[in-house]
Design an enzyme around this catalytic site. Structure first.
Site, PDB file in Angstrom:
ATOM      1  N   GLN A  72       0.765  -1.305  -0.067  1.00 17.50           N
ATOM      2  CA  GLN A  72       0.037  -0.075  -0.055  1.00 17.50           C
ATOM      3  C   GLN A  72       0.954   1.180  -0.087  1.00 17.50           C
ATOM      4  O   GLN A  72       0.372   2.506  -0.293  1.00 17.50           O
ATOM      5  CB  GLN A  72      -0.874  -0.023   1.369  1.00 17.50           C
ATOM      6  CG  GLN A  72      -1.732  -1.148   1.280  1.00 17.50           C
ATOM      7  CD  GLN A  72      -2.703  -1.250   2.787  1.00 17.50           C
ATOM      8  OE1 GLN A  72      -3.508  -0.595   3.167  1.00 17.50           O
ATOM      9  NE2 GLN A  72      -1.974  -1.798   3.764  1.00 17.50           N
ATOM     10  N   HIS A 104      -1.239   1.130  -4.392  1.00 18.60           N
ATOM     11  CA  HIS A 104      -1.770   2.759  -4.290  1.00 18.60           C
ATOM     12  C   HIS A 104      -1.011   3.498  -5.110  1.00 18.60           C
ATOM     13  O   HIS A 104      -0.828   4.673  -4.704  1.00 18.60           O
ATOM     14  CB  HIS A 104      -1.743   2.942  -2.877  1.00 18.60           C
ATOM     15  CG  HIS A 104      -2.958   2.247  -2.063  1.00 18.60           C
ATOM     16  ND1 HIS A 104      -2.948   2.286  -0.678  1.00 18.60           N
ATOM     17  CD2 HIS A 104      -4.087   1.561  -2.456  1.00 18.60           C
ATOM     18  CE1 HIS A 104      -4.029   1.619  -0.570  1.00 18.60           C
ATOM     19  NE2 HIS A 104      -4.770   1.030  -1.364  1.00 18.60           N
ATOM     20  N   CYS A 146      -1.090  11.347 -16.799  1.00 17.51           N
ATOM     21  CA  CYS A 146      -1.769  12.242 -17.200  1.00 17.51           C
ATOM     22  C   CYS A 146      -3.262  12.173 -16.853  1.00 17.51           C
ATOM     23  O   CYS A 146      -3.904  11.327 -16.621  1.00 17.51           O
ATOM     24  CB  CYS A 146      -1.959  11.806 -18.743  1.00 17.51           C
ATOM     25  SG  CYS A 146      -3.302  12.715 -19.804  1.00 17.51           S
ATOM     26  N   GLY A 161       2.718  -4.324   8.933  1.00 18.19           N
ATOM     27  CA  GLY A 161       2.840  -2.748   9.377  1.00 18.19           C
ATOM     28  C   GLY A 161       1.716  -2.023   8.821  1.00 18.19           C
ATOM     29  O   GLY A 161       1.916  -0.966   8.236  1.00 18.19           O
ATOM     30  N   SER A 221      -2.602  -0.843   9.337  1.00 16.55           N
ATOM     31  CA  SER A 221      -3.821  -0.541  10.619  1.00 16.55           C
ATOM     32  C   SER A 221      -4.983  -1.340  10.203  1.00 16.55           C
ATOM     33  O   SER A 221      -5.744  -1.586  11.294  1.00 16.55           O
ATOM     34  CB  SER A 221      -4.029   0.919  10.644  1.00 16.55           C
ATOM     35  OG  SER A 221      -4.387   1.443   9.704  1.00 16.55           O
TER      36      SER A 221
END
Ligand code: NAD
Length: 249
Positions: free
Chosen positions: A105, A123, A131, A190, A192
């Site tokens: 992520q 992500h 663009c 790591g 949440s």
């Protein structure tokens, strides 16, 4: 850790497991990059709405460009390096080859700098720009602003950070789901467990038959979805996990 019979029995029965690893901001914390929720839900003192939504970008593009320029600048400053948790995952890939997949992520580039190759940036990345019209991606290491135009459209359009903001669809989802479906072991490191769809991966992997493990500073929101959960620093837990897996495979 990993002393439970379950994982040892699984690895004895299948010494060539497919391992899918999900990482979040916590794995990069010891490299000096702040996690998302360090300051009561603010990312480097900004609200999610301001800097991580399409609406925030439309309302104040200058702020959003500056925010990601600062994050990219820090990442490439020479002061931020992969830590031993990133390195350990690269060693796991070296041992398992294509049976080891890292889905991150994170928008930093610390996994690739540590040597991980089977990597999916769900992500986006600070080192990419796209663009706003065609979404064509370019590698981008410099500051970005509204003056930068694409080279793919006529007339040319603006470029934006290639970060998946809240409300947008993460990248590689079909590919990730296939990997989760095939996984023998799923490890979350790591994170949440607040951001979907990544927060649902453990449940999906579990239902597809994978053994699920969480390595995090504290129990995550989704701790009940894991077969095992271990609390501590990524720099301690991840190298120990990798050593154990490599010794059993
Ligand atoms: P998060 O900030 O919501 O959660 C981080 C988790 O890591 C917390 O549960 C915390 O307890 C744990 N943690 C903190 N330090 C740790 C350490 N040393 N070892 C092990 N665990 C530790 O982050 P998230 O779940 O990844 O979600 C936030 C979103 O924000 C992501 O989608 C990501 O794109 C973005 N983000 C990325 C970065 C980055 O690229 N490094 C940094 C901040 C935010």
């Amino acid at each position: 850790m990993l002393s439970k019979n379950d994982i040892e029995r699984r690895l004895k029965a299948n010494p060539h497991p497919k391992i899918v690893i999900l990482t979040g901001a916590g794995i990069s914390a010891e490299s000096g990059i702040k996690t998302f929720r360090d300051n009561n839900g603010l990312w480097e003192n900004h609200s999610v709405e301001e800097v991580a939504t399409p609406e925030g970008f439309a309302a104040n593009p200058a702020l959003v460009y500056r925010f990601y320029n600062e994050r990219r600048g820090q990442l490439l400053s020479g002061e931020v390096h992969p830590n031993i948790a990133h390195t350990a995952l690269a060693e796991l890939e070296a041992a398992l080859g294509d049976n080891c997949i890292v889905v991150t992520q994170n928008v930093d580039n610390l996994h690739e700098r540590a040597g991980t190759q089977n990597l999916l940036h769900m992500h986006g990345a600070l080192t990419w720009a796209k663009c706003v019209n065609s979404h064509q991606r370019l590698d981008w290491l410099d500051d970005l602003n509204s003056e930068h135009k694409c080279t793919c459209c006529q007339p040319q359009h603006a470029m934006r950070p290639d970060i998946v903001w809240f409300g947008e669809i993460p990248y590689y989802m079909d590919n990730i789901q296939q990997h989760l479906y095939e996984a023998d072991i799923f490890v979350s490191i790591g994170t949440s467990g607040n951001v979907y769809p990544a927060a649902g991966f453990a449940d999906f992997a579990n239902q597809s038959g994978a053994y699920t493990i969480e390595l995090n500073l504290e129990p995550s929101n989704g701790v009940s979805m894991f077969d095992e959960s271990h609390c501590g620093l990524a720099s301690e837990l991840v190298p120990r996990f990798v050593k154990k897996i490599v010794s059993l495979t």
